[in-house]
Design an enzyme around this catalytic site. Structure first.
Site, PDB file in Angstrom:
ATOM      1  N   HIS A   1     -92.818 -29.928  -7.720  1.00  0.00           N
ATOM      2  CA  HIS A   1     -93.839 -29.975  -7.331  1.00  0.00           C
ATOM      3  C   HIS A   1     -94.867 -30.796  -7.492  1.00  0.00           C
ATOM      4  O   HIS A   1     -95.721 -30.424  -6.274  1.00  0.00           O
ATOM      5  CB  HIS A   1     -94.461 -28.182  -8.032  1.00  0.00           C
TER       6      HIS A   1
ATOM      7  N   SER B   1     -91.122 -32.653  -2.567  1.00  0.00           N
ATOM      8  CA  SER B   1     -89.068 -33.131  -2.717  1.00  0.00           C
ATOM      9  C   SER B   1     -88.485 -33.840  -2.231  1.00  0.00           C
ATOM     10  O   SER B   1     -89.802 -34.680  -0.665  1.00  0.00           O
ATOM     11  CB  SER B   1     -88.538 -31.597  -1.972  1.00  0.00           C
TER      12      SER B   1
ATOM     13  N   LYS C   1     -82.966 -20.632   3.947  1.00  0.00           N
ATOM     14  CA  LYS C   1     -81.930 -21.284   4.301  1.00  0.00           C
ATOM     15  C   LYS C   1     -81.298 -20.932   2.509  1.00  0.00           C
ATOM     16  O   LYS C   1     -79.974 -21.143   2.979  1.00  0.00           O
ATOM     17  CB  LYS C   1     -82.251 -22.962   4.809  1.00  0.00           C
ATOM     18  N   ASP C   2     -82.290 -21.220   2.180  1.00  0.00           N
ATOM     19  CA  ASP C   2     -81.499 -21.223   0.335  1.00  0.00           C
ATOM     20  C   ASP C   2     -80.282 -20.332   0.338  1.00  0.00           C
ATOM     21  O   ASP C   2     -80.101 -20.094  -0.637  1.00  0.00           O
ATOM     22  CB  ASP C   2     -82.305 -20.921  -0.910  1.00  0.00           C
TER      23      ASP C   2
ATOM     24  N   GLU D   1     -62.533 -27.335 -21.764  1.00  0.00           N
ATOM     25  CA  GLU D   1     -63.081 -26.497 -19.708  1.00  0.00           C
ATOM     26  C   GLU D   1     -63.258 -27.327 -19.464  1.00  0.00           C
ATOM     27  O   GLU D   1     -64.166 -28.483 -19.819  1.00  0.00           O
ATOM     28  CB  GLU D   1     -64.727 -25.686 -20.478  1.00  0.00           C
TER      29      GLU D   1
END
Ligand code: FES
Lengths: 187, 679
Positions: B217, B221, B245-246, B289
């Site tokens: 922040h 971005s 959107k997220d 894994e």
């Protein structure tokens, strides 16, 4: 005046530094008990030795005992097997060690059955197990191969399998955990 | 932190009161309300939010799992079984938690790829990136610690192998490993501390996430064009544009996650993860894994030490360990390895392909890491490791100076106008998602026992989304268990009362339980005594302890059957195959004494004498007792015993998926509406 200011400053610096250093020592000493608390506890350490009856292990067969939570490989070797690990050029091995340095009696090989690569348990104790090209032990995890002396011969493991300190109490009774100390380079 | 400022005004009195004392609403408004974000994000930018949600899911399911978990070397495995079988929705907690880890990694790996592809690690976002790499390391540590907690074969041996990596450190290695274990091998102290750390680390992760987002922040971005916003026309406020959107992207991702949780919860799990840990026997293959496989492949690909004058300087093991840890540490230096002034791969034609190749390289390494360590797997591991290091250490610095980049767009708005509507955007993000899933699944299908024919594929009634158990078959299967299998095999996680699920009435179950003599006690005289069984007892075991079983059965130890289907590759197909796979040994096959030949058993030598033959069991319901029927019924019964909540799980899954799809639809509509005014 100038001198006095300087003197005051040095003195202050000295006190600052000393206080800081003592703080660091204090925090450092407080950290040690925390770190050491993660080392093996007293009762874990106390379980360091064990006795194994080997009277029923016939020539050419093997016995797996437990020592310090890990398997202990005991193999009663045939004359051929002894020959194969003694009459050879051991100086050129990855972890160069003679078989004589790894045994008390030629017929008996006693090792901690843990692969020195990443700690898996090699196969070769039971009839029908794969034993690798050197007729000793074969580690299924990443393919390390050991000879009948437990020496690393092929694959990713760096060292021979560990020979614990042990002694023969009688001809058929082994005491493992203290006794004869073997040179285990790298451990 | 700074002194008194002019105060924000809120309509709501309570909000105002709180905000005057703790300006949390001011902060939220600043960081999410007015926070300006480039308007040209594609769906790749969803995965940060998705990862955050997954972290939340892991913490919540984890805390509830912890309420039922016992960190004890003797009881941990049983406590997980108890959670799955007896605790209300315990199976859901476990499946969400264990698959959640995989989906968390899928989200994070895509998030990292996005950072690489669009150059988000470059100035001024170096610290965002570095804290991101730290997060990945912490996640890996947490995942590894968590994987040991069920105290299964894979848990214990995974822990052994990974802790032993530290023995590669010169001089102190051995001491460090003992210190990590708190003993001479992986045992109770190890489990206990791993549990404590597995609980602690996620909260540290939360703190680092906070720093990661904080640093983001500050710098703002990055975006697909890789150019900084120049004016208000280039950006939109985070809320509502990106919250909408997220949310949509997250719900789509979660739908896939839930599809796995409810319909294929074990698809990523190794069958050895369902066998209790035996410190004296390594499973034939240790496979971590899937999300660790690329690194594991690099670890294994070194087999020759570097020797000078006959003295080993760097052993093969040290090389492998260095290559593995180095591959992650190198990422910390990425901002200085790649000095190209252009961020986005869209304008870096060579970098773009080199990076895509790196992704393929990772898929190959994943595949190689899942194969047994020999031949092709080692070759692939070496090639993969070589390209990985070549990419970061040679290619990136070289391209940074010498690559001919394409002209950058004037501004984000220009780029947005040129690419909009980005129909391809969603598809582009789906591609790596698909790639992530294949990566996860690749090793699973790579494993097949050597030298055995493929298992017969039986169509089981319980298969498929709508499949359910055939109760009559379960009852017949139980009859076989009672009359045949139970002479040697225990089923210690199944209680008599569970048999009501097979369609028996409570009275029938009571009567059945009473036919067994159960040891109970001690009574008031301090003596153990025998009493008739009750529905709340576990199915009576044939032997009091493993030693008794071994003594009676020639040294062989029949495995407990409550979990057998999950603990075998192929599940019920494998059980059926073994039961029908007995044959006379082929000529020249050297059969050990006390063993039988079975064409489906790995190695073909099985200690169990052929348990079932045609006509062996007289079915109470008169079903023809061919070997085929018997084998099917008992396999289905064992499937039920391993997965008693399968029907409930699938029914719930259908509802959840339908809900999620509807939710996604609404969110898509919302997102479109919100974005309709952006041009
Ligand atoms: S642990 Fe034995 S070869 Fe890796």
């Amino acid at each position: 005046m100038d001198q006095a200011v300087k003197k005051g400053a040095t003195r202050r610096d000295f006190l600052y530094l000393t206080a800081g250093a003592m703080g660091a020592v204090g925090v450092g000493s407080a950290a040690w008990p925390l770190i050491d608390s993660m080392n093996p506890a007293a009762d874990t350490l106390a379980l360091g030795s064990t006795e194994v009856d080997i009277s029923k292990v016939e020539v050419g067969s093997a016995l797996t005992a437990v020592w310090r939570g890990s398997p202990l490989f005991i193999r009663h070797r045939t004359p051929d097997e002894i020959k194969s690990v003694r009459n050879m050029d051991w100086q050129s091995l990855r972890d160069a060690q003679s078989d004589e340095d790894r045994t008390l009696k030629a017929e008996w090989i006693v090792i901690k059955g843990v692969c020195t690569h990443l700690g898996c348990i090699p196969l070769g104790q039971k009839a029908g197990d794969p034993r690798g090209e050197f007729n000793g032990w074969f580690c299924p995890c990443h393919g390390s191969q050991y000879d009948v002396s437990g020496r690393i011969r092929k694959g990713p493991a760096p060292l021979n399998m560990f020979v614990p300190p042990y002694k023969f109490v009688t001809d058929t009774l082994l005491h493992v955990g203290d006794g004869h100390e073997f040179p285990n380079p790298g451990f | 932190m700074s002194g008194p400022k002019e105060k924000d005004k809120f309509d709501n009195k309570t909000v105002q009161w709180i905000n005057d004392r703790l300006p949390i609403f001011t902060m939220m408004g600043k960081e999410y309300g007015q926070f300006q974000v480039p308007k040209n994000f594609n769906y790749f930018w969803n995965f940060g939010a998705i990862a955050m949600i997954m972290l939340g899911i892991m913490i919540v399911t984890g805390v509830f799992m912890a309420m039922n978990y016992v960190p004890s070397a003797t009881d941990a495995f049983a406590s997980i079984q108890h959670t799955e079988r007896e605790v209300n929705y315990g199976w859901l907690l476990r499946y969400m938690h264990m698959n959640g880890a995989s989906f968390f990694f899928i989200a994070v790996y895509i998030h990292i790829f996005r950072g690489l592809y669009y150059g988000s690690y470059k100035k001024p976002r170096e610290l965002v990136w570095i804290f991101g790499v730290l997060l990945m390391l912490l996640m890996m540590a947490t995942a590894f610690l968590g994987y040991t907690l069920p105290w299964s074969q894979m848990s214990g041996w995974g822990a052994t192998v990974i802790t032993n990596l530290f023995s590669a450190i010169p001089l102190f290695g051995g001491g460090i490993v003992t210190w990590l274990w708190g003993g001479f091998s992986v045992g109770q102290p190890t489990l206990n501390r791993f549990y404590a750390l597995h609980f602690l680390l996620p909260f540290i992760i939360c703190a680092v996430v906070f720093i990661h987002v904080w640093a983001l922040h500050v710098s703002g971005s990055n975006n697909p064009a890789g150019v900084e916003p120049k004016s208000g026309k280039d950006t939109v406020p985070f809320h509502p544009y990106y919250t909408a959107k997220d949310s949509f992207g997250t719900v789509v991702f979660m739908t896939i996650y839930f599809a796995v949780v409810f319909f294929a919860p074990l698809i990523l799990a190794n069958p050895d993860h369902f066998k209790p840990f035996n410190p004296l026997q390594t499973p034939p293959e240790i496979v971590p894994e899937w999300y660790f496989l690329p690194f594991y492949a690099m670890l294994r690909s070194f087999t020759v030490g570097i020797k000078i004058l006959g003295v080993t300087l760097i052993s093969a093991k040290q090389q492998g360990v260095a290559a593995m840890f180095g591959s992650i540490l190198i990422l910390f230096f990425l901002p200085w390895l790649d000095k190209s002034p252009v961020r986005s791969a869209r304008f870096r034609p060579v970098f773009k392909w080199a990076l895509r190749l790196l992704v393929l390289n990772m898929v190959m390494l994943t595949y190689a890491g899942g194969l047994p360590a020999a031949g092709m797997a080692l070759v692939m591991g070496r090639v993969g490791a070589a390209y990985y290091y070549f990419f970061f250490l040679v290619l990136l610095p070289y391209l940074g100076k010498n690559e001919k980049t394409l002209p950058l767009p004037e501004s984000i708005s220009e780029d947005y106008a040129a690419c909009h509507p980005v129909i391809g955007g969603a598809k582009k993000a789906l591609l790596p998602l698909a790639l992530g899933l294949t990566m996860a699944l690749a090793p699973h299908h790579a494993q097949a026992a050597e030298g055995t024919p493929p298992l017969p594929k039986i169509s089981w009634p319980e298969q498929g989304i709508f499949g359910h158990y055939d109760k009559a078959a379960l009852q017949r299967g139980f009859q076989i268990y009672r009359q045949v299998c139970s002479n040697c095999h225990s089923m210690k996680y199944v209680y008599y009362r569970n048999l009501e699920e097979l369609g028996y009435t409570p009275d029938q179950v009571k009567a059945l339980a009473a036919t067994y003599q159960i040891t109970d006690g001690p009574n008031e005289n301090g003596q153990m005594y025998q009493r008739p069984g009750r529905p709340t007892d576990r199915l009576k075991a044939p032997f009091a302890n493993p030693e008794q079983a071994r003594a009676a059965l020639n040294g062989a130890l029949p495995p407990d059957m409550s979990n057998l289907v999950n603990a075998r590759e192929g599940g019920p197909d494998y059980i059926y195959a073994i039961l029908t796979g007995y044959e006379p040994a082929p000529n020249g096959f050297d059969l050990m004494a006390g063993h039988m030949y079975n064409k489906y058993f790995p190695g073909h030598q099985i200690a169990m004498p052929q348990p079932l033959t045609a006509g062996q069991v007289q079915f109470e319901d008169g079903t023809p007792n061919s070997l085929d029927n018997e084998a099917r019924d008992v396999a289905q019964f064992l499937d039920w015993a391993s997965n008693p909540h399968m029907e409930q799980r699938k029914q719930m899954g259908l509802k959840v998926i339908l809900f999620m799809l509807a939710f996604a639809g609404i969110l898509l509509a919302t997102k479109r509406k919100v974005w309709s005014d952006v041009t």
